[in-house]
Design an enzyme around this catalytic site. Structure first.
Site, PDB file in Angstrom:
ATOM      1  N   ASP A  73      -1.581  -8.514  11.163  1.00 28.52           N
ATOM      2  CA  ASP A  73      -0.553  -8.719  10.235  1.00 28.52           C
ATOM      3  C   ASP A  73       0.821  -8.660  10.927  1.00 28.52           C
ATOM      4  OD1 ASP A  73       0.628  -8.956   7.853  1.00 28.52           O
ATOM      5  OD2 ASP A  73       0.688  -6.935   7.199  1.00 28.52           O
ATOM      6  N   PHE A  78       0.822  -1.197   0.075  1.00 25.85           N
ATOM      7  CA  PHE A  78      -0.093  -0.125  -0.049  1.00 25.85           C
ATOM      8  C   PHE A  78       0.797   1.130  -0.082  1.00 25.85           C
ATOM      9  CE2 PHE A  78      -2.360  -3.320   2.323  1.00 25.85           C
ATOM     10  CZ  PHE A  78      -3.672  -3.273   1.279  1.00 25.85           C
TER      11      PHE A  78
END
Length: 237
Positions: A121, A15
């Site tokens: 994550d 991202f």
């Protein structure tokens, strides 16, 4: 952005990329996360999951979001991450080092979980180190514990993914962070990943080869999840 002098790129992800920068006014070294997607309004930036999560966090073991500048998030800078420390390591870390680092991560996780968030994550790349201070970073996949499932099943690098996520459970919680941290802790002691699966099926095999095949008594929910996707646990002793 005029206040910041970009020094160099220190990381690149799905991202956004992370850059080391210098605040020209204060002399403080910071990390700037440059988002790859373009945002057309301030509301879009502020409503990013990572921004919303970090704005609610204030803990010494969680990376601090200092400010948001359209398309860029400014974070406190940390020297490196656990992955980099392990990758270049010639000898094992001492038990005291591992204990100190893990204690700090658990402190950060406890704070986060108590406030209704789980990270999803957690992996060595997302645990930052600076002068023996640990900070959990990268909240792009963080979810509120109270948010409604189903959750996306693809979270975390495969080696740190909890079995329920590997088995495509639509519902899971902060326990997935604890599983990931257990795998990271083992890796810090051995300098080798605990479950280095080459695929989801191989990942489950590697897990079972260490903790044994699961049965109804030990993990009934896991057997239900496996049955729903026509998966049979490998038979290992």
């Amino acid at each position: 952005m005029e206040r910041y002098k970009i020094i160099k790129e220190v990381g690149d992800g799905t991202f956004g990329s992370v850059w080391r920068a210098l605040n020209k006014q204060t002399g403080e070294v910071v990390a700037i996360k440059k988002m790859k997607r373009k945002y057309y309004s301030w509301e879009e930036c502020i409503n990013l999951r990572e921004v919303k999560s970090l704005r609610k966090m204030n803990h010494p073991n969680i990376v601090k979001l200092k400010e948001v500048i359209r398309e860029n998030d400014i974070f406190v800078f940390c020297e490196c991450n656990l992955y980099q420390l392990m990758k270049d390591r010639g000898k094992l870390f001492s038990e005291a080092e591992v204990r100190n680092w893990c204690f700090q991560v658990f402190q950060g996780l406890a704070y986060m979980h108590q406030r209704g968030y789980f990270h999803r994550d957690l992996k060595p790349e997302n645990v930052l180190v600076s002068k023996d201070v640990i900070k959990i970073a990268d909240f792009g996949l963080a979810r509120e514990i109270s948010s409604q499932p189903p959750y996306t099943e693809y979270v975390s690098t495969r080696w740190y993914r909890a079995p329920e996520v590997l088995l495509q459970s639509p519902m899971y919680n902060s326990a997935v962070d604890m599983w990931a941290m257990g795998a990271i802790m083992a890796e810090l002691f051995t300098l080798r990943p605990l479950f280095p699966g080459s695929s989801e099926a191989d990942e489950i095999y590697k897990i079972c080869s260490i903790i044994g095949t699961q049965n109804e008594t030990e993990w009934a929910k896991g057997l239900k999840l496996a049955s729903a996707i026509n998966y049979k646990f490998p038979q290992v002793s």
